[in-house]
Design a protein around this motif. Structure first.
Motif, short mmCIF file in Angstrom:
data_model
loop_
_atom_site.label_atom_id
_atom_site.label_comp_id
_atom_site.label_asym_id
_atom_site.label_seq_id
_atom_site.Cartn_x
_atom_site.Cartn_y
_atom_site.Cartn_z
N ARG A 1 69.73 -57.47 -58.37
CA ARG A 1 69.61 -57.61 -59.82
C ARG A 1 69.68 -56.26 -60.56
O ARG A 1 69.36 -56.18 -61.73
CB ARG A 1 68.32 -58.36 -60.15
N GLY A 2 70.07 -55.24 -59.83
CA GLY A 2 70.33 -53.95 -60.46
C GLY A 2 69.16 -53.01 -60.57
O GLY A 2 69.24 -51.99 -61.24
N VAL A 3 68.04 -53.34 -59.90
CA VAL A 3 66.86 -52.48 -59.93
C VAL A 3 66.91 -51.50 -58.78
O VAL A 3 67.25 -51.87 -57.65
CB VAL A 3 65.57 -53.33 -59.84
N GLN A 4 66.59 -50.24 -59.05
CA GLN A 4 66.45 -49.27 -57.96
C GLN A 4 65.20 -49.62 -57.16
O GLN A 4 64.18 -49.98 -57.74
CB GLN A 4 66.31 -47.86 -58.51
N VAL A 5 65.30 -49.52 -55.86
CA VAL A 5 64.17 -49.90 -55.00
C VAL A 5 63.89 -48.81 -53.98
O VAL A 5 64.81 -48.24 -53.38
CB VAL A 5 64.47 -51.22 -54.25
N ASP B 1 51.08 -43.08 -64.34
CA ASP B 1 52.46 -42.82 -64.78
C ASP B 1 53.01 -44.00 -65.57
O ASP B 1 53.75 -43.83 -66.54
CB ASP B 1 53.36 -42.52 -63.58
N MET B 2 52.67 -45.22 -65.16
CA MET B 2 53.11 -46.40 -65.88
C MET B 2 52.50 -46.43 -67.28
O MET B 2 53.18 -46.72 -68.27
CB MET B 2 52.73 -47.68 -65.12
N VAL B 3 51.20 -46.14 -67.35
CA VAL B 3 50.53 -46.13 -68.65
C VAL B 3 51.14 -45.08 -69.55
O VAL B 3 51.38 -45.31 -70.74
CB VAL B 3 49.02 -45.90 -68.46
N SER C 1 60.53 -42.08 -60.98
CA SER C 1 59.36 -42.56 -61.71
C SER C 1 59.22 -44.06 -61.50
O SER C 1 60.15 -44.82 -61.78
CB SER C 1 59.52 -42.25 -63.21
N VAL C 2 58.09 -44.47 -60.98
CA VAL C 2 57.87 -45.87 -60.60
C VAL C 2 57.48 -46.70 -61.83
O VAL C 2 56.51 -46.39 -62.52
CB VAL C 2 56.79 -45.98 -59.51
N ASN C 3 58.25 -47.75 -62.09
CA ASN C 3 57.95 -48.70 -63.17
C ASN C 3 57.34 -49.99 -62.64
O ASN C 3 56.60 -50.67 -63.34
CB ASN C 3 59.21 -49.08 -63.95
N ILE C 4 57.73 -50.35 -61.41
CA ILE C 4 57.33 -51.62 -60.81
C ILE C 4 56.69 -51.32 -59.46
O ILE C 4 57.30 -50.66 -58.61
CB ILE C 4 58.53 -52.55 -60.62
N LEU C 5 55.48 -51.80 -59.26
CA LEU C 5 54.77 -51.62 -57.99
C LEU C 5 54.50 -52.98 -57.38
O LEU C 5 53.84 -53.82 -58.00
CB LEU C 5 53.46 -50.87 -58.21
N ILE C 6 55.02 -53.20 -56.20
CA ILE C 6 54.81 -54.46 -55.49
C ILE C 6 54.02 -54.16 -54.22
O ILE C 6 54.52 -53.51 -53.29
CB ILE C 6 56.14 -55.15 -55.15
N ASN C 7 52.77 -54.60 -54.20
CA ASN C 7 51.89 -54.36 -53.06
C ASN C 7 52.00 -55.52 -52.08
O ASN C 7 51.30 -56.52 -52.20
CB ASN C 7 50.45 -54.18 -53.54
N ALA D 1 66.31 -50.14 -68.34
CA ALA D 1 67.36 -49.32 -67.75
C ALA D 1 66.73 -48.29 -66.82
O ALA D 1 65.75 -47.62 -67.16
CB ALA D 1 68.15 -48.63 -68.86
N GLY D 2 67.29 -48.18 -65.63
CA GLY D 2 66.79 -47.21 -64.66
C GLY D 2 65.48 -47.59 -64.01
O GLY D 2 64.82 -46.74 -63.39
N ALA D 3 65.08 -48.86 -64.12
CA ALA D 3 63.81 -49.29 -63.53
C ALA D 3 63.79 -49.03 -62.03
O ALA D 3 64.79 -49.21 -61.33
CB ALA D 3 63.59 -50.77 -63.80
N LEU D 4 62.63 -48.58 -61.54
CA LEU D 4 62.45 -48.31 -60.12
C LEU D 4 61.27 -49.10 -59.59
O LEU D 4 60.16 -49.01 -60.13
CB LEU D 4 62.21 -46.81 -59.89
N ALA D 5 61.50 -49.88 -58.55
CA ALA D 5 60.45 -50.67 -57.91
C ALA D 5 60.04 -50.00 -56.60
O ALA D 5 60.89 -49.66 -55.78
CB ALA D 5 60.92 -52.09 -57.64
N LEU D 6 58.75 -49.82 -56.41
CA LEU D 6 58.19 -49.29 -55.18
C LEU D 6 57.51 -50.45 -54.46
O LEU D 6 56.63 -51.10 -55.02
CB LEU D 6 57.19 -48.18 -55.48
N ILE D 7 57.93 -50.72 -53.23
CA ILE D 7 57.47 -51.91 -52.51
C ILE D 7 56.82 -51.50 -51.20
O ILE D 7 57.49 -50.98 -50.29
CB ILE D 7 58.63 -52.88 -52.24
N THR D 8 55.50 -51.72 -51.08
CA THR D 8 54.85 -51.47 -49.81
C THR D 8 55.13 -52.63 -48.86
O THR D 8 55.35 -53.76 -49.29
CB THR D 8 53.33 -51.29 -49.97
N GLY D 9 55.13 -52.34 -47.57
CA GLY D 9 55.50 -53.37 -46.60
C GLY D 9 56.94 -53.77 -46.76
O GLY D 9 57.34 -54.88 -46.38
N GLY D 10 57.75 -52.88 -47.33
CA GLY D 10 59.15 -53.20 -47.62
C GLY D 10 60.06 -53.19 -46.41
O GLY D 10 61.25 -53.48 -46.54
#
Length: 247
Positions: A43-47, A127-129, A81-87, A19-28
């Motif tokens: 899919r309901g993820v904050q980006v 922060d993820m850890v 707060s970033v939960n998902i990092l997509i490089n 719930a409330g997951a946030l994805a940070l995407i470089t080159g987005g």
């Protein structure tokens, strides 16, 4: 069931992402990064997208450590707060024989493709850890496994991303943070539109399916790797090559 219907089904969202997951995407701002952003939003993820392009949510040169540190600080100030990092950010680099490769172009390719991934992980992993859950997906390339002739800088940089992924995956294996990479072949994105036609044709001949991949196909794999459904895979490299991969 349509994508929109799926995005409105809270049970499915809760099953796939916290719930409330946030994805940070470089080159987005385009290409694979934009495709990943679109799918995760559905899919309901904050980006939040990161790019040098003004249309991104945050502008940042990921090869500059101070700018990456400032990016994290801005996100914290914004209560994110970033939960998902997509490089996903990357450069194709020079297309030339190694002996003819300009050193400045070599260094620029390494700074973006390797240093950028390192710096984003360095500043966002803690922060993820601390939260006990996270997903990192690095966009490597089949070139990093097999090597592409006349693309030594790009091939080397993507091999480095694969090595970083395997190392960090082992490092964080018991911290709730999974680190994986995908290794695509040619994908129909702006990055490949400026490729030398001879290089393009040579690489296309190596794809048994006889076509390039589509950004949406890559996004589907990334979305799974970013989800709770991916729970026992870390430090792995997932081929997306239309059959080209040999190991």
């Amino acid at each position: 069931m349509s994508v929109q219907e799926s995005s409105n089904d809270s049970a499915i969202i809760d099953a796939e992402y916290p719930a409330g997951a946030l994805a940070l995407i470089t080159g987005g701002g385009g290409g694979l990064g934009a495709a990943c952003a679109d799918l995760l939003r559905h899919r309901g993820v904050q980006v939040c997208t990161v790019d040098l392009a003004p249309k991104a949510d945050y502008q940042c040169d990921i090869s500059d450590e101070q700018q990456v540190a400032d990016l994290r600080a801005r996100l914290v100030e914004d209560g994110k707060s970033v939960n998902i990092l997509i490089n996903s950010a990357g450069l194709q680099g020079p297309e030339s024989a190694l002996a003819d490769t300009d050193y400045d172009q070599w260094q620029q390719t390494m700074r973006v493709n390797v240093d950028g991934v390192f710096l984003m992980c360095k500043h966002f992993v803690p922060d993820m850890v601390a939260s006990g859950w996270g997903r990192i997906i690095n966009l490597a390339s089949i070139a990093g496994k097999e090597g592409n002739a006349f693309q030594s800088a790009y091939s080397t940089s993507k091999a480095a991303v694969i090595g970083l992924t395997k190392s960090l995956g082992k490092e964080l294996a018991q911290d709730g943070v999974l680190v994986n990479a995908i290794a695509p072949t040619i994908i129909s994105t702006p990055l490949n539109q400026h490729m030398d036609p001879r290089t393009h044709d040579r690489l296309m001949e190596r794809i048994p399916m006889g076509r390039p991949g589509h950004p949406d196909e890559a996004a589907e794999l990334v979305a799974w790797l970013a989800s709770k459904r991916c729970s026992f895979s870390t430090g792995a490299v997932y081929d997306l090559s239309g059959g080209r991969a040999t190991y």
